[in-house]
Design a protein around this motif. Structure first.
Motif, PDB file in Angstrom:
ATOM      1  N   ASN A   1      -2.367  13.085  -0.505  1.00 47.69           N
ATOM      2  CA  ASN A   1      -0.923  13.863  -0.917  1.00 47.69           C
ATOM      3  C   ASN A   1      -0.868  14.640  -1.970  1.00 47.69           C
ATOM      4  O   ASN A   1       0.055  14.457  -3.048  1.00 47.69           O
TER       5      ASN A   1
ATOM      6  N   GLY B   1      -1.973  -1.664  -8.608  1.00 49.95           N
ATOM      7  CA  GLY B   1      -2.122  -0.161  -8.548  1.00 49.95           C
ATOM      8  C   GLY B   1      -2.889   0.757  -9.377  1.00 49.95           C
ATOM      9  O   GLY B   1      -3.010   1.827  -9.131  1.00 49.95           O
TER      10      GLY B   1
ATOM     11  N   GLY C   1      -6.225   1.200  -8.634  1.00 48.58           N
ATOM     12  CA  GLY C   1      -6.992   1.624  -7.764  1.00 48.58           C
ATOM     13  C   GLY C   1      -8.148   0.852  -7.482  1.00 48.58           C
ATOM     14  O   GLY C   1      -9.167   1.098  -6.881  1.00 48.58           O
TER      15      GLY C   1
ATOM     16  N   HIS D   1      -7.460 -10.231 -10.357  1.00 46.82           N
ATOM     17  CA  HIS D   1      -6.391  -9.796 -11.278  1.00 46.82           C
ATOM     18  C   HIS D   1      -6.602 -10.838 -12.217  1.00 46.82           C
ATOM     19  O   HIS D   1      -6.100 -10.965 -13.431  1.00 46.82           O
TER      20      HIS D   1
HETATM   21  N1  LIG Z   1      -3.027   6.021   1.790  1.00 45.79           N
HETATM   22  C1  LIG Z   1      -2.140   5.821   0.536  1.00 45.79           C
HETATM   23  N2  LIG Z   1      -1.427   6.675   0.314  1.00 45.79           N
HETATM   24  C2  LIG Z   1      -0.624   7.090  -0.849  1.00 45.79           C
HETATM   25  N3  LIG Z   1      -0.702   6.350  -1.864  1.00 45.79           N
HETATM   26  C3  LIG Z   1      -1.844   5.457  -1.781  1.00 45.79           C
HETATM   27  C4  LIG Z   1      -2.649   5.270  -0.616  1.00 45.79           C
HETATM   28  N4  LIG Z   1      -3.481   4.189  -0.640  1.00 45.79           N
HETATM   29  C5  LIG Z   1      -3.412   3.876  -2.135  1.00 45.79           C
HETATM   30  N5  LIG Z   1      -2.409   4.747  -2.663  1.00 45.79           N
HETATM   31  C6  LIG Z   1      -1.762   4.327  -4.248  1.00 45.79           C
HETATM   32  O1  LIG Z   1      -2.851   4.309  -4.787  1.00 45.79           O
HETATM   33  C7  LIG Z   1      -2.767   3.332  -5.975  1.00 45.79           C
HETATM   34  C8  LIG Z   1      -4.020   2.489  -5.727  1.00 45.79           C
HETATM   35  O2  LIG Z   1      -3.833   1.492  -4.995  1.00 45.79           O
HETATM   36  P1  LIG Z   1      -4.752   0.223  -4.889  1.00 45.79           P
HETATM   37  O3  LIG Z   1      -4.585  -0.383  -3.768  1.00 45.79           O
HETATM   38  O4  LIG Z   1      -6.239   0.883  -4.788  1.00 45.79           O
HETATM   39  O5  LIG Z   1      -4.528  -0.480  -6.223  1.00 45.79           O
HETATM   40  P2  LIG Z   1      -4.959  -2.139  -6.649  1.00 45.79           P
HETATM   41  O6  LIG Z   1      -5.377  -1.795  -8.192  1.00 45.79           O
HETATM   42  O7  LIG Z   1      -6.041  -2.619  -5.835  1.00 45.79           O
HETATM   43  O8  LIG Z   1      -3.469  -2.810  -6.745  1.00 45.79           O
HETATM   44  P3  LIG Z   1      -3.258  -4.472  -6.463  1.00 45.79           P
HETATM   45  O9  LIG Z   1      -3.931  -5.196  -7.502  1.00 45.79           O
HETATM   46  O10 LIG Z   1      -1.775  -4.353  -6.437  1.00 45.79           O
HETATM   47  O11 LIG Z   1      -3.817  -4.785  -5.178  1.00 45.79           O
HETATM   48  C9  LIG Z   1      -1.405   2.984  -5.771  1.00 45.79           C
HETATM   49  O12 LIG Z   1      -0.557   3.609  -6.597  1.00 45.79           O
HETATM   50  C10 LIG Z   1      -1.078   3.045  -4.379  1.00 45.79           C
HETATM   51  O13 LIG Z   1       0.244   3.137  -4.105  1.00 45.79           O
END
Ligand SMILES: Nc1ncnc2c1ncn2[C@@H]1O[C@H](COP(=O)(O)OP(=O)(O)OP(=O)(O)O)[C@@H](O)[C@H]1O
Length: 236
Positions: A17, A42, A44, A199
């Motif tokens: 998006n 969040g 990534g 984490h």
């Molecule tokens: N399909 C999607 N559409 C929109 N945003 C997305 C999508 N997939 C991930 N995001 C956004 O991408 C960012 C990274 O997400 P991700 O799940 O990789 O984080 P993370 O570091 O694994 O977090 P956590 O430790 O909470 O699992 C977040 O802000 C999430 O909202």
């Protein structure tokens, strides 16, 4: 011993998006390295794991697994072509199957005969310290034992790469400490290249050869733990 493979990210980007979640990551993971991905919620981490697994396709850049370009904006090898296994936080065991059937499942899917698959499943269960648990249903096992079953199921197919998404975060601290050592020993003796999302800094310190710290979809620093366990390099 598995034939370990290196992984290389070349300016790997993932956007959704019009929002860039991972910013042109470049990273080489040598064959057999255990790499931890650490960072706030969040940042990534799971997105990067999904790109490695083939559950997402990069928007730009390339992902190399061994000597093959596994994914780019133009093509994406399916997960089953990548010779990898995944272990998740919630174990994802099938409740209607016994422990041994769960572990044998990836082999049965590849057409391995029932008796051979059971033998190999029993050997994988022995590796994770659950030799006598094959005929039980997963629901009768503790959380830590269920995660060992999930690990055995990931190991049984002898993958070159294992991906872990916070596998121990549902367990209490004592169990986490025991299991993190079991995992490190198994990964090292099998020579598997592993990427481990967590984490928990202590967990990463115990398990990994190197820690990549992510923030807002970028690599902000790298900690080398094998050799000089305190060497930290900042990435500008
Ligand atoms: N399909 C999607 N559409 C929109 N945003 C997305 C999508 N997939 C991930 N995001 C956004 O991408 C960012 C990274 O997400 P991700 O799940 O990789 O984080 P993370 O570091 O694994 O977090 P956590 O430790 O909470 O699992 C977040 O802000 C999430 O909202």
């Amino acid at each position: 011993m598995t034939h370990a493979v290196p992984i290389e990210l070349k300016n790997l980007r993932w956007s959704v998006n019009n929002l860039t979640i991972l910013h042109d990551l470049s990273l080489t993971i040598p064959a057999g390295e255990i790499l931890a991905l650490l960072g706030p919620s969040g940042c990534g981490k799971s997105t990067l794991l999904k790109l490695l697994a083939g559950l997402l396709q990069p928007t730009a850049g390339e992902l190399w697994i061994g000597d093959r370009c596994a994914a780019s904006a133009r093509h994406c090898d399916a997960p089953e072509m990548r010779n990898l296994g995944m272990v998740f936080q919630d174990y994802a065991l099938w409740p209607h199957m016994t422990v041994a059937q769960n572990v044998a499942f990836p082999l049965r899917m590849r057409g391995v005969k029932k008796a051979t698959a059971r033998e190999q499943a029993d050997a994988a269960l022995a590796q994770v310290g659950l030799a006598d648990f094959g005929d039980r249903k997963p629901a009768l096992l503790s959380g830590g034992q269920q995660q060992r079953v999930a690990l055995a199921r990931a190991l049984v197919a002898k993958p070159a790469i294992l991906l872990f998404d916070e596998p121990l975060s549902n367990l209490d601290r004592d169990l986490r400490e025991t299991l993190v050592h079991t995992m490190a020993d198994l990964l090292r003796s099998a020579g598997i290249t592993a990427v481990y999302v967590t984490h928990d800094r202590e967990e990463a310190n115990t398990l990994a050869d190197r820690i990549i710290h992510l923030a807002q979809g970028q690599i902000v620093s790298v900690t080398h733990l094998s050799g000089d366990r305190n060497a930290i390099s900042q990435v500008s």
